[in-house]
Design a protein around this motif. Structure first.
Motif, short mmCIF file in Angstrom:
data_model
loop_
_atom_site.label_atom_id
_atom_site.label_comp_id
_atom_site.label_asym_id
_atom_site.label_seq_id
_atom_site.Cartn_x
_atom_site.Cartn_y
_atom_site.Cartn_z
N GLY A 194 -3.35 -14.56 -3.22
CA GLY A 194 -4.40 -13.88 -3.74
C GLY A 194 -4.82 -12.63 -2.61
N LYS A 195 -4.28 -12.96 -1.40
CA LYS A 195 -4.98 -11.94 -0.35
C LYS A 195 -3.71 -11.33 0.53
N SER A 248 -2.09 -3.53 6.04
CA SER A 248 -2.42 -3.07 4.70
C SER A 248 -3.32 -1.98 4.72
N GLY A 250 -5.31 -1.69 2.11
CA GLY A 250 -6.27 -2.07 1.02
C GLY A 250 -5.57 -1.85 -0.13
N ASN A 290 -8.99 -1.83 8.01
CA ASN A 290 -8.96 -2.68 8.95
C ASN A 290 -9.78 -2.32 10.08
N TYR A 346 -16.39 -10.07 5.88
CA TYR A 346 -16.38 -8.60 6.18
C TYR A 346 -17.99 -7.94 5.90
N TYR A 364 -14.54 -2.40 0.35
CA TYR A 364 -13.29 -2.70 0.36
C TYR A 364 -12.40 -2.56 -0.64
#
Ligand SMILES: C[S@@+](CC[C@H](N)C(=O)[O-])C[C@H]1O[C@@H](n2cnc3c(N)ncnc32)[C@H](O)[C@@H]1O
Length: 632
Positions: A194-195, A248, A250, A290, A346, A364
């Motif tokens: 999932g990430k 990444s 996002g 990031n 975050y 995000y």
């Protein structure tokens, strides 16, 4: 930076809150930690005073979200709450504050000869204080108020002495380049369901162990970071260049698993700068997912750290980070097993699910989907949480706070108990609750009432009720242990508990041992000693032979495991000796209600359903052991 001197200040004329702050500073004696010569090299927080303001004092308002709520229009607030006009130099009221207890005193402090200039940001920029900031914009009030997180700054000082031989880091400005070596410890890059990718522990680690220390690829004022990163990417080593474009943005995440750098790094720069195609838009997109704001820089600087960029968000983070110069030091905030994910918050994780979900989505662009939020959203309706937040906003006294706390405790317990009858609808939630384990009730409560708990401790301290304030800060820490041990406020409150205990002349052993344990988790061994500097009277507590544990003073510590015979074993460490008649234990489904009469009810979530009749309980002095036999 001028010296802190109380010689010309009539303390009796100051409001209690300002007096307490000054006393705290004197107790810490910051000059012992940062000598004048070092301080003189630091950037000043305030601009130079204008000649026409000579002789006036400067009022710094710390608009902490737990104590001040505000609005920019006079009369806009319903109810009988005090409203405060801040009279500025031309006599016009420019802001109306609805103040929580004690805020009023602080503002009165500046009612004559007030010199306010710059306003920066609050600890939680997007929220309450923002409204005041906007209403205090130029020209009347231009610069001068900084609410840079206190806790982080102190931690920075403590950590700087600590990262072996890194004393030079202390004298560095935030973001300045250092010669400190990088370190990549027991971590590895892995796929995380999932990430996409993430960092996990390569072996079991204890709380406080340094996981890695990463140097920034680029540091700059936040708005110039894309430009500076582009320049850096044209000349950096092949490894850095490759690693940056494997991050990444996002929206898109490369499938490849990045490798960790070799240390010492091969720092071969690319001499032919034109040969690299660096597209600013692409760099910007990667930075947006990031980059880290250096919170020790008062929100002015941001940086990109290539290894730290692989750390995912969790609403129950497992690692604590501290910025020093251009380095980020990351330590385990909990004991972790091999394969456990290294995560950070975050956003503030000390807020209810609906606010966290919104903050992550807006900033995000991903959706939270973890055990904590799943359970919260199942148990707490949006309407109930909104109503609670309104009550917190409108609370004006210790009594209001304590009523909210009791009511919320009853609410959480009632909702949690509703899970004991597992239905098809609640099955997913029950499994998530069982994974969260025996600290679940604390986790749920902390997410709803952390500001109330902190507010109460602060008020008690200002009222001079130091023993109760110490207890209040311990309760904050106890909730943080489950919710956010990584958070710098955890360290701050552990120290506040110690300071309050010292003021109340309580035996300091347990408080000092606990504060030491918490600060070690953030900054490494010895941090408390550095932090307290020469406050020897407090440090004496550390040598107290009774200072034995890492347990939060006055609170219970509960752990749960499975024995070799597959029985479930609960171990409860108590702050005081109990008699068997003080204790009742009952179970319903996977929930255990532990009633310790002098301390209250504790509702524990176990990894499986238990048979209450199978319980054997042993109580020995300050430790209780309960065992539930394996179901037949
Ligand atoms: C700083 S990167 C973290 C590393 C990233 N997972 C990767 O594979 O490169 C941030 C991105 O990771 C993902 N991410 C981080 N935490 C997450 C979480 N709790 N749930 C889902 N996605 C997450 C999101 O795509 C986010 O934009």
């Amino acid at each position: 930076m001028p010296r802190l001197s109380l010689k010309d200040v009539d303390l009796q004329r100051l409001p209690q809150q300002a007096r307490a702050a000054l006393e705290f500073l004197v107790l810490l004696n910051p000059r012992e930690i940062i000598p004048d010569a070092t301080a003189a090299r630091q950037p000043t927080l305030l601009p130079p005073q204008k000649p026409e303001h000579a002789g006036r004092r400067t009022l710094v308002l710390d608009l902490d979200e737990t104590l001040v709520h505000c609005h920019c229009q006079q009369g806009a607030l319903p109810g009988p709450h005090p409203e405060i006009q801040i009279e500025l130099e031309n006599g016009e009221p420019k802001a109306v504050l609805r103040a929580k207890v004690f805020a009023l005193d602080s503002v009165r402090l500046g009612s004559s000869g007030l010199w306010c200039r710059r306003i920066r940001r609050t600890t939680k920029a997007a929220t309450l204080a923002q409204v005041v900031f906007q209403s205090l914009q130029p020209p009347q009030v231009a610069e001068g108020i900084s609410t840079r997180p206190f806790a982080r700054r102190l931690l920075l000082l403590a950590a700087a002495r600590f990262e072996a031989g890194e004393a030079q880091l202390l004298s560095l400005k935030p973001g300045a380049s250092s010669s400190s070596p990088e370190f990549f410890g027991p971590i590895t890059v892995a796929r995380v369901p999932g990430k996409h990718r993430g960092l996990v522990c390569a072996r079991a680690v204890r709380r406080g162990e340094l996981l890695f220390a990463n140097r920034a690829l680029a540091v700059a004022e936040t708005r110039s970071l894309p430009e500076v990163t582009c320049q850096k990417l044209r000349s950096c080593s092949e490894w850095d260049f490759g690693a940056f474009f494997l991050l990444s943005d996002g929206l898109h995440t490369p499938h490849e698993l990045p490798k960790l750098p070799q240390v010492p790094r091969e720092e071969v720069e690319n001499m032919d700068q034109r040969a690299r195609d660096v597209k600013k838009e692409r760099v910007k997109a990667i930075l947006s997912a990031n980059a880290h704001e250096l919170d020790t820089s008062g929100g002015q600087l941001s940086a990109i750290f290539l290894v730290a960029s692989l750390v995912n968000h969790s609403c129950r983070p497992s690692a604590a980070r501290v910025f020093l110069g251009d380095m980020m030091f990351v330590r385990a905030a909990r004991d972790l097993n091999a394969g456990d994910e290294i995560t950070d918050g975050y956003i503030s994780v000390l807020q209810p699910a609906l606010e966290r979900r919104r903050a992550i989505r807006e900033r995000y662009g991903f959706e939270l989907c973890e055990d904590r939020i799943l359970v919260e959203e199942h148990l707490f309706s949006k309407a109930a949480v909104t109503e609670l937040l309104e009550k917190i906003d409108n609370a004006n006294s210790l009594e209001d706070f304590s009523e909210i706390l009791e009511e919320t405790q009853r609410f959480v317990s009632r909702q949690l108990r509703s899970l004991s009858d597992c239905t098809a609808e609640s099955a997913t939630c029950v499994t998530a609750a069982q994974r969260l384990g025996c600290g679940l009730e604390r986790l749920l409560l902390g997410g709803l009432v952390m500001p109330v708990q902190v507010g109460m401790a602060t008020i008690l301290s200002h009222m001079g009720r130091h023993a109760e304030a110490a207890k209040g800060y311990c309760r904050c820490c106890w909730l943080m242990e489950e919710l956010a041990p990584h958070n710098a406020y955890h360290a701050k409150w552990a120290v506040e508990a110690l300071v309050e205990a010292a003021k109340a002349s309580l035996p300091l052993g347990d408080y000092a041992a606990y504060a030491q344990h918490v600060l070690n988790g953030h900054c490494g061994p010895g941090a408390l000693e550095v932090f307290l500097g020469t406050s020897k009277s407090i440090l004496k507590g550390l040598n107290d032979p009774k200072a034995c544990s890492h347990l939060c003073p006055g609170e219970v510590h509960i752990s749960c495991g499975i024995s070799q015979s597959s029985d479930l074993e609960l171990q409860v460490d108590l702050p005081l000796s109990l008699k068997v008649s003080d204790l009742e234990i009952s179970a319903c489904g996977f929930l255990v209600d532990l009633w310790l009469k002098p301390l209250g009810h504790f509702l524990l979530a176990l990894p499986r359903t238990v048979d209450p009749d199978s319980a054997t309980v042993r109580l020995h002095a300050r430790r209780l052991r309960a065992r539930f036999a394996r179901p037949g």
